[in-house]
Design a protein around this motif. Structure first.
Motif, PDB file in Angstrom:
ATOM      1  N   ARG A  53       0.853  -1.187   0.000  1.00  0.00           N
ATOM      2  CA  ARG A  53       0.000   0.000   0.000  1.00  0.00           C
ATOM      3  C   ARG A  53       0.891   1.240   0.000  1.00  0.00           C
ATOM      4  O   ARG A  53       1.681   1.451   0.911  1.00  0.00           O
ATOM      5  CB  ARG A  53      -0.931  -0.018   1.215  1.00  0.00           C
ATOM      6  N   LEU A  54       0.745   2.050  -1.029  1.00  0.00           N
ATOM      7  CA  LEU A  54       1.552   3.253  -1.223  1.00  0.00           C
ATOM      8  C   LEU A  54       0.702   4.490  -0.976  1.00  0.00           C
ATOM      9  O   LEU A  54      -0.359   4.649  -1.582  1.00  0.00           O
ATOM     10  CB  LEU A  54       2.102   3.278  -2.656  1.00  0.00           C
ATOM     11  N   VAL A  55       1.167   5.380  -0.097  1.00  0.00           N
ATOM     12  CA  VAL A  55       0.514   6.663   0.149  1.00  0.00           C
ATOM     13  C   VAL A  55       1.345   7.758  -0.508  1.00  0.00           C
ATOM     14  O   VAL A  55       2.559   7.843  -0.294  1.00  0.00           O
ATOM     15  CB  VAL A  55       0.365   6.948   1.659  1.00  0.00           C
ATOM     16  N   VAL A  56       0.692   8.607  -1.305  1.00  0.00           N
ATOM     17  CA  VAL A  56       1.376   9.683  -2.018  1.00  0.00           C
ATOM     18  C   VAL A  56       0.795  11.016  -1.582  1.00  0.00           C
ATOM     19  O   VAL A  56      -0.411  11.257  -1.728  1.00  0.00           O
ATOM     20  CB  VAL A  56       1.216   9.533  -3.548  1.00  0.00           C
ATOM     21  N   THR A  57       1.625  11.902  -1.033  1.00  0.00           N
ATOM     22  CA  THR A  57       1.175  13.258  -0.712  1.00  0.00           C
ATOM     23  C   THR A  57       1.442  14.170  -1.910  1.00  0.00           C
ATOM     24  O   THR A  57       2.316  13.890  -2.724  1.00  0.00           O
ATOM     25  CB  THR A  57       1.891  13.816   0.523  1.00  0.00           C
ATOM     26  N   GLY A  58       0.676  15.249  -2.005  1.00  0.00           N
ATOM     27  CA  GLY A  58       0.817  16.128  -3.176  1.00  0.00           C
ATOM     28  C   GLY A  58       0.577  15.354  -4.450  1.00  0.00           C
ATOM     29  O   GLY A  58       1.287  15.528  -5.444  1.00  0.00           O
ATOM     30  N   ALA A  95       6.115  14.355  -0.795  1.00  0.00           N
ATOM     31  CA  ALA A  95       6.676  15.507  -1.496  1.00  0.00           C
ATOM     32  C   ALA A  95       6.242  16.821  -0.868  1.00  0.00           C
ATOM     33  O   ALA A  95       6.533  17.886  -1.412  1.00  0.00           O
ATOM     34  CB  ALA A  95       6.237  15.475  -2.965  1.00  0.00           C
ATOM     35  N   VAL A  96       5.571  16.757   0.276  1.00  0.00           N
ATOM     36  CA  VAL A  96       4.972  17.957   0.883  1.00  0.00           C
ATOM     37  C   VAL A  96       5.629  18.355   2.189  1.00  0.00           C
ATOM     38  O   VAL A  96       5.898  19.524   2.434  1.00  0.00           O
ATOM     39  CB  VAL A  96       3.454  17.735   1.098  1.00  0.00           C
ATOM     40  N   GLY A  97       5.922  17.392   3.065  1.00  0.00           N
ATOM     41  CA  GLY A  97       6.404  17.729   4.397  1.00  0.00           C
ATOM     42  C   GLY A  97       5.243  17.951   5.340  1.00  0.00           C
ATOM     43  O   GLY A  97       4.143  17.433   5.152  1.00  0.00           O
ATOM     44  N   GLU A  98       5.475  18.743   6.394  1.00  0.00           N
ATOM     45  CA  GLU A  98       4.411  18.996   7.361  1.00  0.00           C
ATOM     46  C   GLU A  98       3.322  19.893   6.776  1.00  0.00           C
ATOM     47  O   GLU A  98       3.599  20.710   5.902  1.00  0.00           O
ATOM     48  CB  GLU A  98       5.002  19.649   8.619  1.00  0.00           C
ATOM     49  N   PRO A  99       2.063  19.724   7.209  1.00  0.00           N
ATOM     50  CA  PRO A  99       1.619  18.842   8.305  1.00  0.00           C
ATOM     51  C   PRO A  99       1.248  17.429   7.864  1.00  0.00           C
ATOM     52  O   PRO A  99       0.896  16.606   8.704  1.00  0.00           O
ATOM     53  CB  PRO A  99       0.381  19.573   8.829  1.00  0.00           C
ATOM     54  N   LEU A 100       1.318  17.126   6.567  1.00  0.00           N
ATOM     55  CA  LEU A 100       0.904  15.808   6.099  1.00  0.00           C
ATOM     56  C   LEU A 100       1.846  14.705   6.577  1.00  0.00           C
ATOM     57  O   LEU A 100       1.419  13.570   6.807  1.00  0.00           O
ATOM     58  CB  LEU A 100       0.801  15.790   4.573  1.00  0.00           C
ATOM     59  N   TYR A 101       3.146  15.026   6.704  1.00  0.00           N
ATOM     60  CA  TYR A 101       4.108  13.996   7.094  1.00  0.00           C
ATOM     61  C   TYR A 101       3.701  13.337   8.405  1.00  0.00           C
ATOM     62  O   TYR A 101       3.743  12.109   8.536  1.00  0.00           O
ATOM     63  CB  TYR A 101       5.509  14.584   7.222  1.00  0.00           C
ATOM     64  N   GLU A 102       3.318  14.141   9.386  1.00  0.00           N
ATOM     65  CA  GLU A 102       2.981  13.603  10.701  1.00  0.00           C
ATOM     66  C   GLU A 102       1.847  12.587  10.614  1.00  0.00           C
ATOM     67  O   GLU A 102       1.925  11.489  11.185  1.00  0.00           O
ATOM     68  CB  GLU A 102       2.579  14.755  11.633  1.00  0.00           C
ATOM     69  N   ALA A 103       0.788  12.941   9.879  1.00  0.00           N
ATOM     70  CA  ALA A 103      -0.347  12.033   9.753  1.00  0.00           C
ATOM     71  C   ALA A 103       0.050  10.746   9.043  1.00  0.00           C
ATOM     72  O   ALA A 103      -0.354   9.647   9.446  1.00  0.00           O
ATOM     73  CB  ALA A 103      -1.486  12.728   9.003  1.00  0.00           C
ATOM     74  N   CYS A 104       0.849  10.864   7.986  1.00  0.00           N
ATOM     75  CA  CYS A 104       1.274   9.678   7.227  1.00  0.00           C
ATOM     76  C   CYS A 104       2.215   8.811   8.044  1.00  0.00           C
ATOM     77  O   CYS A 104       2.115   7.571   8.026  1.00  0.00           O
ATOM     78  CB  CYS A 104       1.928  10.101   5.919  1.00  0.00           C
ATOM     79  N   PHE A 105       3.129   9.431   8.772  1.00  0.00           N
ATOM     80  CA  PHE A 105       4.055   8.670   9.611  1.00  0.00           C
ATOM     81  C   PHE A 105       3.291   7.852  10.649  1.00  0.00           C
ATOM     82  O   PHE A 105       3.575   6.667  10.868  1.00  0.00           O
ATOM     83  CB  PHE A 105       5.032   9.615  10.306  1.00  0.00           C
ATOM     84  N   ARG A 106       2.307   8.465  11.283  1.00  0.00           N
ATOM     85  CA  ARG A 106       1.541   7.774  12.328  1.00  0.00           C
ATOM     86  C   ARG A 106       0.681   6.652  11.755  1.00  0.00           C
ATOM     87  O   ARG A 106       0.251   5.757  12.491  1.00  0.00           O
ATOM     88  CB  ARG A 106       0.689   8.785  13.091  1.00  0.00           C
ATOM     89  N   ALA A 107       0.451   6.698  10.439  1.00  0.00           N
ATOM     90  CA  ALA A 107      -0.340   5.650   9.796  1.00  0.00           C
ATOM     91  C   ALA A 107       0.536   4.615   9.082  1.00  0.00           C
ATOM     92  O   ALA A 107       0.005   3.717   8.412  1.00  0.00           O
ATOM     93  CB  ALA A 107      -1.306   6.270   8.794  1.00  0.00           C
ATOM     94  N   THR A 108       1.854   4.731   9.224  1.00  0.00           N
ATOM     95  CA  THR A 108       2.762   3.794   8.551  1.00  0.00           C
ATOM     96  C   THR A 108       2.869   2.486   9.331  1.00  0.00           C
ATOM     97  O   THR A 108       3.028   2.476  10.555  1.00  0.00           O
ATOM     98  CB  THR A 108       4.158   4.420   8.397  1.00  0.00           C
ATOM     99  N   ASN A 109       2.783   1.387   8.614  1.00  0.00           N
ATOM    100  CA  ASN A 109       2.849   0.068   9.231  1.00  0.00           C
ATOM    101  C   ASN A 109       4.266  -0.268   9.696  1.00  0.00           C
ATOM    102  O   ASN A 109       5.243   0.294   9.180  1.00  0.00           O
ATOM    103  CB  ASN A 109       2.392  -0.991   8.224  1.00  0.00           C
ATOM    104  N   PRO A 110       4.415  -1.182  10.657  1.00  0.00           N
ATOM    105  CA  PRO A 110       5.741  -1.652  11.025  1.00  0.00           C
ATOM    106  C   PRO A 110       6.500  -2.155   9.796  1.00  0.00           C
ATOM    107  O   PRO A 110       5.932  -2.791   8.910  1.00  0.00           O
ATOM    108  CB  PRO A 110       5.447  -2.795  12.002  1.00  0.00           C
ATOM    109  N   ASP A 111       7.788  -1.849   9.766  1.00  0.00           N
ATOM    110  CA  ASP A 111       8.669  -2.200   8.650  1.00  0.00           C
ATOM    111  C   ASP A 111       8.380  -1.366   7.394  1.00  0.00           C
ATOM    112  O   ASP A 111       8.811  -1.716   6.304  1.00  0.00           O
ATOM    113  CB  ASP A 111       8.592  -3.687   8.311  1.00  0.00           C
TER     114      ASP A 111
END
Length: 320
Positions: A141-146, A211-227
């Motif tokens: 599952r790939l998440v793409v910002t911007g 490709a955006v940084g904050e504030p999207l990075y925080e939400a995506c990081f917290r939703a990233t699966n282990p590994d």
């Protein structure tokens, strides 16, 4: 004489100027430029804040496509009249220029100049980042910002072609529709307050292309699966990601910095192989760059403003 978009100082707006073009030097070729694609990096170079900004004066334009009109001494593998794409780093926003022969990639006959110019950085970045660096696998599952921007849209398209399930994050219905047309399976509005929860509901992220940084990075990081793997592509949002190494350690998350142009200096082989693959895909019609605006060279400032204001979707191409 040529016309070129020149930066003469970081405290002054770039201007279109007439310049005398010398003969190409050893291992250089002269290219009559038919198309030059703008990048967000061009807006940073105007201010001197891009990592590879040369000292003024210089001509803007990182990537271009055109026709070889003269060969410097020692050039053997290229010929006059040959159609080439060039990742120049600078010099693309002009009617012609001299460029290193080693940076020229022959363009297939079925590929237009505008497509060849628009394909290099955006598609090259996404293809190398997802394949060479993140090792994206089918079914992940790939998440793409911007996801409707110049590089984000290519990440959606290439990620889908590589067999991933793609979650696209972009602002507004129009941009999300563009990401959907590029192959996104799920759409999330960048203005939503529950981005983390939406990603988690879909199963979480195995790879994040940010490709955006904050504030999207925080939400995506917290939703990233282990590994999981997080690709740091750029910071179009203006704020750098707030890294949390302790959380990364516990979840075995890898953060991967990626700068496509840097490979030209220390390891050009995978970059050139990636471009050759992309040109083949484009010639087959497998991928097709989305060009939202085509402008004459004289309207370069309008093109740069489209990037600054994020009103462009996909690429902006100038056609001298």
């Amino acid at each position: 004489m040529i016309r070129a978009c020149r930066v003469t100082g970081f405290d002054r707006a770039p201007q279109l100027e007439a310049l005398a073009l010398t003969a190409p030097g050893p291992q250089e070729v002269r290219v009559r430029i038919h198309a030059s694609a703008l990048n967000f990096a061009d807006t940073l170079m105007c201010k001197g804040t891009y990592q590879d900004t040369p000292e003024p004066p210089f001509t803007l334009g990182l990537e271009l496509a055109g026709e070889i009109t003269a060969l410097g001494a020692g050039v053997r593998d290229l010929s006059i009249g040959q159609r080439v794409a060039v990742y120049a780093g600078q010099g693309g926003l002009a009617t012609a220029g001299n460029f290193p022969a080693e940076r020229c990639i022959p363009i297939p006959d079925t590929l237009g100049y505008d497509t060849a110019a628009a394909l290099q950085i955006a598609y090259g970045t996404s293809h190398m980042a997802l394949d060479y660096k993140a090792r994206l696998h089918p079914g992940e599952r790939l998440v793409v910002t911007g996801a409707a921007g110049g590089v984000g849209l290519t990440a959606v398209e290439i990620g889908k072609r590589m067999g991933a399930e793609v979650i696209a994050i972009a602002r507004g219905a129009e941009k999300l529709a563009i990401a959907k047309a590029a192959g996104a399976d799920y759409l999330i509005d960048a203005g939503a307050a529950d981005i983390r929860e939406q990603i988690k509901t879909l199963g979480g992220a195995d790879v994040v292309y940010d490709a955006v940084g904050e504030p999207l990075y925080e939400a995506c990081f917290r939703a990233t699966n282990p590994d999981g793997r997080i690709l740091l592509i750029g910071f179009a949002g203006g704020d750098l990601p707030k890294m949390k190494p302790n959380h990364m350690l516990v979840k075995n998350i890898t953060a991967i910095g990626f700068y496509w142009g840097g490979y030209l200096a220390f390891n050009p082989a995978p970059l050139k192989a990636s471009l050759a693959q992309l040109f083949d895909w484009a010639a087959e019609g497998t991928i097709k760059p989305h060009i939202s605006h085509r402008l004459p060279l004289e309207r370069f400032e309008e093109g740069l403003e489209l990037l600054r204001s994020r009103r462009a979707t996909g690429k902006v191409v100038l056609e001298p």
